[in-house]
Design a protein around this motif. Structure first.
Motif, mmCIF file in Angstrom:
data_model
loop_
_atom_site.group_PDB
_atom_site.id
_atom_site.type_symbol
_atom_site.label_atom_id
_atom_site.label_comp_id
_atom_site.label_asym_id
_atom_site.label_seq_id
_atom_site.Cartn_x
_atom_site.Cartn_y
_atom_site.Cartn_z
ATOM 1 N N ASN A 135 -3.659 -2.367 -6.464
ATOM 2 C CA ASN A 135 -4.579 -2.216 -5.518
ATOM 3 C C ASN A 135 -4.186 -2.058 -3.939
ATOM 4 O OD1 ASN A 135 -7.170 -0.886 -4.711
ATOM 5 N ND2 ASN A 135 -8.087 -2.988 -4.961
ATOM 6 N N PHE A 166 -1.513 0.474 -3.342
ATOM 7 C CA PHE A 166 -2.032 1.888 -3.217
ATOM 8 C C PHE A 166 -2.886 2.062 -1.813
ATOM 9 C CE2 PHE A 166 -0.880 5.059 -6.178
ATOM 10 C CZ PHE A 166 -0.442 4.183 -7.250
ATOM 11 N N VAL A 176 0.040 2.523 0.727
ATOM 12 C CA VAL A 176 0.526 4.065 0.623
ATOM 13 C C VAL A 176 -0.489 4.864 1.030
ATOM 14 C CG1 VAL A 176 0.621 5.701 -1.226
ATOM 15 C CG2 VAL A 176 1.924 3.519 -1.672
ATOM 16 N N ALA A 193 -3.877 9.422 -3.234
ATOM 17 C CA ALA A 193 -3.740 7.957 -3.027
ATOM 18 C C ALA A 193 -5.040 7.394 -3.090
ATOM 19 C CB ALA A 193 -2.850 7.694 -1.993
ATOM 20 N N VAL A 235 -6.717 7.303 -6.339
ATOM 21 C CA VAL A 235 -6.203 6.110 -7.121
ATOM 22 C C VAL A 235 -7.032 4.708 -6.662
ATOM 23 C CG1 VAL A 235 -4.391 4.698 -7.606
ATOM 24 C CG2 VAL A 235 -3.967 7.017 -7.505
ATOM 25 N N ILE A 236 -7.187 4.674 -5.479
ATOM 26 C CA ILE A 236 -7.906 3.362 -4.880
ATOM 27 C C ILE A 236 -9.261 3.370 -5.411
ATOM 28 C CG2 ILE A 236 -9.089 2.710 -2.841
ATOM 29 C CD1 ILE A 236 -6.410 3.614 -1.412
#
Lengths: 173, 67
Positions: free
Chosen positions: A11, A14, A17, A81, A84-85
């Motif tokens: 976590n 990401f 990122v 990204a 994904v979070i």
């Protein structure tokens, strides 16, 4: 316990990122603006040493095209990204197969496919520029994103099936 | 759904409440309620066995096929 630690670390990674990609998108936007309206030498160091001065000198339209593709792809990567979070925020290991997670993963696969398609278009645009004698070495990553999109789509299908099976299991007395 | 659950009929015959049945069978009230209201997608044999034992009946008394 170990899984929770790994999830937390991923976590954080990401988030880093995502923030990095947002900064890159912003820097590319600023660089484009500076080059076009303030100082054309800005093209020499667009972002982290990326030199687009040759393209700018050859054709401003080509420069705007390449820079726009770079900004679009970087912004889309940042958005991916963020997906994904969001997935990490909603993911619950006790009930992993739920509609929201399955829907997020499906969205991610579509988005990755979108990035792949834009990258392919950017690659063919860059090829057209290179055929005119300008050196343009940018890795757009089209194949990687298409491959990623394919894998994520399969995972999304597995998750959808998992949701069905879990729902049925919950209604099994 | 073609399979109808007549659990409430058997419970009435045996004069048993849902709470009592839940305790004797070892199922939660919510699961029994899902079964009673016909929302269940499947029933395990072990569950059917426990219910039939407590209500002293046959599976056919609880489950009915209606076309």
């Amino acid at each position: 316990m170990k899984t929770n630690i790994i999830m937390k670390v991923m976590n954080v990674i990401f988030w880093i990122v995502f923030i990095g990609l947002c900064i890159k998108t912003g820097a590319l936007l600023v660089s484009l603006f500076v080059t076009l309206f303030i100082n054309s030498n800005g093209a020499e160091d667009t972002y982290m040493g990326l030199d687009l001065l040759d393209i700018y000198s050859f054709s401003v339209e080509y420069y705007i095209g390449v820079a726009s593709f770079l900004i679009a792809i970087t912004a889309m990567k940042a958005n991916l990204a963020y997906f994904v979070i969001k997935l990490f925020m909603k993911f619950d290991l006790n009930y992993p197969f739920n509609e929201k997670t399955a829907s997020l993963i499906t969205q991610m696969s579509h988005y990755a496919l979108g990035i792949g398609v834009v990258a392919i278009i950017a690659e063919s645009y860059a090829d057209r520029i290179m055929r005119q004698g300008i050196d343009l070495q940018i890795d757009w990553g089209a194949e990687q994103f298409l491959f990623f999109a394919g894998i994520i789509y399969i995972i999304a299908l597995v998750f959808k099936k998992g949701v069905e099976i879990q729902n049925e299991n919950e209604l099994t007395i | 759904m073609p399979i109808v659950v007549n659990l409430d009929v058997m419970m009435a015959k045996r004069k048993m409440s849902l709470n009592e049945l839940s305790e004797k069978v070892g199922l939660t009230l919510s699961n029994l309620s899902i079964l009673k209201t016909g929302k269940a997608k499947a029933v395990r044999f072990s569950t059917l066995e426990a219910i039939c034992e407590v209500l002293d009946c046959q599976p056919g008394d609880i489950l009915e096929f209606v076309e």
